[in-house]
Design an enzyme around this catalytic site. Structure first.
Site, mmCIF file in Angstrom:
data_model
loop_
_atom_site.group_PDB
_atom_site.id
_atom_site.type_symbol
_atom_site.label_atom_id
_atom_site.label_comp_id
_atom_site.label_asym_id
_atom_site.label_seq_id
_atom_site.Cartn_x
_atom_site.Cartn_y
_atom_site.Cartn_z
ATOM 1 N NE ARG A 99 -11.096 4.405 -2.969
ATOM 2 C CZ ARG A 99 -9.830 4.380 -2.560
ATOM 3 N NH1 ARG A 99 -8.934 3.645 -3.225
ATOM 4 N NH2 ARG A 99 -9.450 5.050 -1.493
ATOM 5 C CG ASP A 197 -2.042 4.820 4.038
ATOM 6 O OD1 ASP A 197 -1.986 4.165 2.980
ATOM 7 O OD2 ASP A 197 -2.805 5.796 4.172
#
Length: 303
Positions: A99, A197
């Site tokens: 994804r 992140d």
């Protein structure tokens, strides 16, 4: 030290991808697991949400007032006025287990994004850019071998691009050429006590990185020198920072409830919410994705 405070107690399962819309003076972000795109208008306090047909990895304002969204299997346009999604281009149709994850638009209007293994175990992810080619979009693969990608972020002079391989704890830096090509990948920094992140670069070239399972934002000067970290007491999983407000001196922080142990959630009831604080160094001026690059491709409505 800044004290982040909650501005939207939304408690997203996986809040990610904050981005400032200059046109609307509003912040957009996504909840990947919650299948939603959210908008927060600080001046009025207004909030809005749109359900997404697939997991959204990022959202980027487009110059015509629409949004470019990275959903699981491709790049989609969203008209906030109608809530209708239209697919612009498929991405990795041969890798159904992948994804799209994080993305951003650089100062030249190029879109950068990464893909990842949705099961977070196989190094099938890659780093891409999107530019115009004739009447269509050219989706170019630059690097591969990632399990979970995060970033990318580009320096103010447009010569460096930062991109994360999160499970490995590595922040990479590439040389970015005028034509959008990348070269000379190097390890810029390594993160311990958590995982790097999303990334954003401020107007002085300092790198801001949310730390998953680390409850903080880590920062680096352009030469790699660490700056003091900023704790985010309200969440264990800090996903990304965006700079907004009229002067771009408000830092907005997305967070996630996902994978937070129940005892920690009891201590952090607002985990997954949107936080903010004021900064001295503003962010870079956000650039929307050029609408002309999408006009010929909005042909598969899913709404």
């Amino acid at each position: 030290m800044p004290q982040p405070h909650c501005v939207w107690d939304i408690r997203a399962e996986l809040g990610e991808g904050p981005v400032w819309s200059v046109r609307e003076q509003a912040l957009y972000f996504v909840d990947i697991v919650g299948l939603a795109i959210h908008r927060f208008h600080p001046a009025s306090g207004a909030r809005a949400s749109w359900p997404a047909p697939q997991r959204p990895g990022f959202v980027a304002p487009v110059s015509d007032g629409t949004l470019m969204c990275g959903l699981k299997d491709g790049l989609y346009s969203l008209d906030p006025a109608t809530g209708v999604f239209c697919r612009d281009v498929a991405v990795e149709p041969d890798l159904p287990g992948n994804r799209i994850n994080d993305g951003s638009v650089d100062s030249k209007g190029r879109l950068w994004f990464g893909t990842m293994d949705d099961g977070e175990s196989t190094p099938s992810g890659a780093l891409y850019s999107v530019t115009r080619e004739g009447t269509g979009l050219n989706v170019l693969r630059h690097d591969e071998g990632y399990i979970v990608t995060n970033g990318p972020g580009v320096s103010p002079d447009g010569r460096r691009l930062y991109h994360n391989h999160s499970p490995a704890g590595i922040i990479y830096v590439f040389d970015l050429a005028e034509d959008g090509s990348l070269s000379n990948r190097q390890v810029f920094a390594r993160i311990s006590d958590g995982y790097p992140d999303g990334v954003v670069v401020d107007s002085e070239g300092n790198l801001w990185v949310g730390v998953w399972n680390g409850g903080r934002i880590v920062r680096f000067r352009p030469d790699g020198t660490p700056l003091p970290s900023i704790p985010v007491p309200g969440a264990l999983n800090v996903t990304k920072v965006a700079f907004g407000g009229p002067d771009l001196r408000t830092a907005y922080i997305t967070t996630a409830r996902k994978n937070t142990p129940p005892d920690r959630l009891a201590q952090m009831p607002q985990a997954g919410s949107l936080f903010s604080f004021q900064v001295d160094v503003p962010g870079q001026q956000p650039v929307p994705f050029p609408a002309a690059e999408l006009a010929a491709l909005r042909d598969i409505p899913l709404g």
